[in-house]
Design an enzyme around this catalytic site. Structure first.
Site, mmCIF file in Angstrom:
data_model
loop_
_atom_site.group_PDB
_atom_site.id
_atom_site.type_symbol
_atom_site.label_atom_id
_atom_site.label_comp_id
_atom_site.label_asym_id
_atom_site.label_seq_id
_atom_site.Cartn_x
_atom_site.Cartn_y
_atom_site.Cartn_z
ATOM 1 N N HIS A 203 -57.063 18.749 -26.009
ATOM 2 C CA HIS A 203 -56.495 20.290 -26.431
ATOM 3 C C HIS A 203 -57.204 21.159 -25.555
ATOM 4 O O HIS A 203 -56.791 22.455 -26.491
ATOM 5 C CB HIS A 203 -56.237 20.144 -27.680
ATOM 6 C CG HIS A 203 -57.620 20.335 -28.551
ATOM 7 N ND1 HIS A 203 -58.534 19.455 -29.074
ATOM 8 C CD2 HIS A 203 -58.504 21.367 -28.989
ATOM 9 C CE1 HIS A 203 -59.885 19.651 -29.568
ATOM 10 N NE2 HIS A 203 -58.820 20.508 -29.706
HETATM 11 C C1 UD1 Z 1 -58.076 25.629 -32.390
HETATM 12 C C2 UD1 Z 1 -59.607 25.463 -32.146
HETATM 13 C C3 UD1 Z 1 -60.055 25.102 -31.476
HETATM 14 C C4 UD1 Z 1 -60.478 23.328 -31.953
HETATM 15 C C5 UD1 Z 1 -59.086 23.518 -32.663
HETATM 16 C C6 UD1 Z 1 -59.152 21.837 -33.514
HETATM 17 C C7 UD1 Z 1 -59.838 28.534 -32.086
HETATM 18 C C8 UD1 Z 1 -60.152 29.213 -30.236
HETATM 19 N N1 UD1 Z 1 -60.013 26.971 -31.009
HETATM 20 O O1 UD1 Z 1 -57.620 25.116 -30.925
HETATM 21 O O2 UD1 Z 1 -61.703 25.325 -31.321
HETATM 22 O O3 UD1 Z 1 -60.999 22.563 -31.378
HETATM 23 O O4 UD1 Z 1 -58.354 24.536 -33.152
HETATM 24 O O5 UD1 Z 1 -57.974 21.934 -33.629
HETATM 25 O O6 UD1 Z 1 -59.916 28.038 -33.014
HETATM 26 N N2 UD1 Z 1 -50.022 25.057 -33.116
HETATM 27 C C9 UD1 Z 1 -48.766 24.695 -33.167
HETATM 28 N N3 UD1 Z 1 -49.236 24.196 -34.403
HETATM 29 C C10 UD1 Z 1 -50.204 24.381 -35.318
HETATM 30 C C11 UD1 Z 1 -51.184 24.851 -34.688
HETATM 31 C C12 UD1 Z 1 -51.495 25.349 -33.677
HETATM 32 O O7 UD1 Z 1 -47.746 24.115 -32.694
HETATM 33 O O8 UD1 Z 1 -50.147 24.057 -36.524
HETATM 34 C C13 UD1 Z 1 -50.163 25.701 -31.453
HETATM 35 C C14 UD1 Z 1 -49.182 26.822 -31.081
HETATM 36 O O9 UD1 Z 1 -48.181 26.236 -29.907
HETATM 37 C C15 UD1 Z 1 -50.610 27.401 -30.747
HETATM 38 C C16 UD1 Z 1 -51.676 26.125 -29.833
HETATM 39 O O10 UD1 Z 1 -51.056 25.392 -30.930
HETATM 40 O O11 UD1 Z 1 -50.240 27.948 -29.604
HETATM 41 C C17 UD1 Z 1 -52.945 27.118 -30.051
HETATM 42 O O12 UD1 Z 1 -53.563 26.726 -31.842
HETATM 43 P P1 UD1 Z 1 -54.808 27.599 -32.353
HETATM 44 O O13 UD1 Z 1 -54.645 27.880 -33.307
HETATM 45 O O14 UD1 Z 1 -55.030 29.139 -31.487
HETATM 46 O O15 UD1 Z 1 -55.994 26.910 -31.439
HETATM 47 P P2 UD1 Z 1 -56.500 24.948 -31.100
HETATM 48 O O16 UD1 Z 1 -55.882 24.845 -29.767
HETATM 49 O O17 UD1 Z 1 -55.363 24.913 -31.673
HETATM 50 N N1 UDP Z 2 -57.959 13.922 -36.002
HETATM 51 C C1 UDP Z 2 -57.383 13.808 -37.138
HETATM 52 N N2 UDP Z 2 -55.541 13.288 -35.886
HETATM 53 C C2 UDP Z 2 -55.369 13.148 -34.962
HETATM 54 C C3 UDP Z 2 -56.485 14.063 -33.684
HETATM 55 C C4 UDP Z 2 -57.718 14.205 -34.039
HETATM 56 O O1 UDP Z 2 -57.223 13.608 -38.013
HETATM 57 O O2 UDP Z 2 -54.104 13.503 -33.927
HETATM 58 C C5 UDP Z 2 -59.726 14.683 -36.701
HETATM 59 C C6 UDP Z 2 -60.297 13.696 -36.205
HETATM 60 O O3 UDP Z 2 -60.748 12.873 -36.480
HETATM 61 C C7 UDP Z 2 -61.957 14.978 -36.226
HETATM 62 C C8 UDP Z 2 -60.797 16.073 -36.460
HETATM 63 O O4 UDP Z 2 -59.543 15.180 -36.647
HETATM 64 O O5 UDP Z 2 -62.202 14.624 -37.742
HETATM 65 C C9 UDP Z 2 -61.233 17.047 -34.972
HETATM 66 O O6 UDP Z 2 -60.149 17.755 -34.611
HETATM 67 P P1 UDP Z 2 -59.421 18.580 -33.093
HETATM 68 O O7 UDP Z 2 -59.900 17.544 -32.133
HETATM 69 O O8 UDP Z 2 -58.891 18.795 -33.173
HETATM 70 O O9 UDP Z 2 -60.676 19.212 -33.442
HETATM 71 P P2 UDP Z 2 -62.891 19.927 -32.624
HETATM 72 O O10 UDP Z 2 -63.211 18.684 -33.108
HETATM 73 O O11 UDP Z 2 -62.243 19.575 -31.217
HETATM 74 O O12 UDP Z 2 -62.396 21.571 -33.036
#
Ligand code: UD1
Ligand code: UDP
Length: 364
Positions: A203
């Protein structure tokens, strides 16, 4: 005194659960503010259920958007919450935009803050998270550090050692708590997986936002699929881009929705290999002893390489690295797990916070 925890994204929930439990054990009055950065049930609700987190006292519903738009909505929503509740301390977690916004709002309103997972650095400011980490640590009053490298990073940035506490990793507390429930059998059966399989999570913007990067990554993942069947619980970010690049269901590839915490870790526990660009998953595979290949140019969690099962790869080196990891299994270089990743970080953090609240001479 009142402590508020500001949580917004999937990894925040995992890190906060042990801290909330620890403070509850010490009788500290507290509440969770959910910013709504993550809002799908599979990115949010399922974590509150799996981790036993209390319901939020508010959900700001900020949702998705560009960095500026999302951060602006976070700032506006959080300012109102802090002015209404007047907390004595706000606790923020990790490196997401909700973390950054909360620390900025509190700094401007003169509300003290604690940062859980302070001091991690990738030294790569193209990662939005690195910008969030540096700003958050510059402004936090209490810096709670998960691994010793964090101490030197903070010292190098001129942060007073008196504010910094090495407390260990609360994400690992959550893993320890879930361990008795982690059984790969039901999820393997549901997905029709063979004995030996790999799990991939992808992601990071650097991997999934640009079509050319996505194509290189997908080609590499498909090459790993030639060696071992792969299941991909896919984050909503990049879902379409990766599908366009060819990440679709096939004989060796199973794409599914994101999994809840217990189901995901069950799947990881039974896996022969994990391919990821997640931060937290590098740590969890280290503890579970599952080989992990991280498709990134750098990591803010180098301890997962020196003490764990993690290796950095590029799309070009991934297929050969996968073949080697599958052959070698999960040997760790030092034979020692990271210090203080012992399941007791939450109580340590709670004690630091409680002592701080008492020392702050606050009204009861
Ligand atoms: C965010 C964090 C990232 C973290 C990740 C964990 C920032 C800058 N990034 O990234 O560090 O690793 O969360 O998962 O804060 N979306 C959905 N449903 C949701 C949430 C998001 O569809 O419930 C989609 C939307 O299209 C959105 C995109 O995901 O535009 C990105 O979501 P966003 O919260 O901006 O950042 P992440 O890529 O999730
Ligand atoms: N995780 C989860 N389901 C998934 C993928 C990740 O429960 O399908 C959990 C994972 O075990 C960890 C956390 O989500 O505890 C990590 O989140 P993510 O990878 O979204 O964010 P990051 O750590 O890169 O910020």
């Amino acid at each position: 005194p009142l402590v508020l925890h500001v949580l917004g994204a999937r990894p925040n929930f995992v890190k906060a659960a042990p801290v909330v439990r620890g403070l509850a054990g010490l009788g500290v009055r507290q509440g969770i503010v959910h910013t709504g950065q993550h809002y799908d049930a599979l990115m949010s609700d399922v974590f509150f259920a799996d981790l036993g987190l209390p319901d939020p006292i508010a959900n700001l519903g900020v949702g998705s958007g560009s960095h500026a738009r999302q951060t602006a909505a976070l700032l506006t929503g959080l300012e109102e919450i802090v002015l209404t509740h007047r907390p004595d301390l706000v606790v923020v977690y990790g490196d997401v935009n909700s973390t950054l916004a909360a620390i900025l709002v509190c700094a401007k309103l003169h509300v003290p803050t604690a940062h859980v997972e302070a001091g991690l650095r990738s030294f790569d400011r193209e990662m939005p998270e690195e910008v969030n980490r540096v700003v958050t640590d510059a402004l936090a009053d209490i810096l709670l550090v998960t691994s010793p490298d964090g101490l030197s990073h903070l010292a190098a940035e001129g942060i007073a050692p008196s504010k910094v506490h090495l407390v260990g990793n609360p994400m690992i507390d959550s893993l320890f708590s879930a361990l008795p429930k982690l059984d790969p059998a039901p999820i393997k059966q549901r997905l029709g997986l063979p004995e030996r399989y790999a799990v991939a999570t992808l992601h990071r913007p650097g991997n999934v936002d640009d079509p050319e990067s996505a194509r290189e990554l997908v080609e590499a993942v498909l090459a790993v699929g030639e060696q071992v069947p792969i299941v991909v619980p896919l984050h909503p970010r990049g879902r379409e881009r990766l599908a366009e690049a060819g990440l679709v269901n096939g004989a060796n590839l199973t794409i599914i929705d994101p999994l809840g915490y217990v189901e995901f870790l069950s799947l990881v526990r039974g896996a022969a290999l994990v391919v990821t660009d997640s931060g937290g998953v590098q740590e969890e595979t280290t503890m579970l002893g599952v080989p992990c290949l991280t498709v990134r140019p750098n990591t803010e969690r180098p301890i997962t390489i020196t003490h764990g099962t993690n290796r950095l790869v590029t799309p070009a080196t991934l297929p050969a690295a996968a073949s080697k990891a599958l052959a070698d299994g999960a040997a760790t270089p030092s034979g020692e797990l990271p210090p203080l990743w012992d399941g007791a970080a939450g109580p340590r953090i709670a004690r630091v916070i409680e002592a701080w609240l008492r020392g702050g001479n606050l009204s009861p």
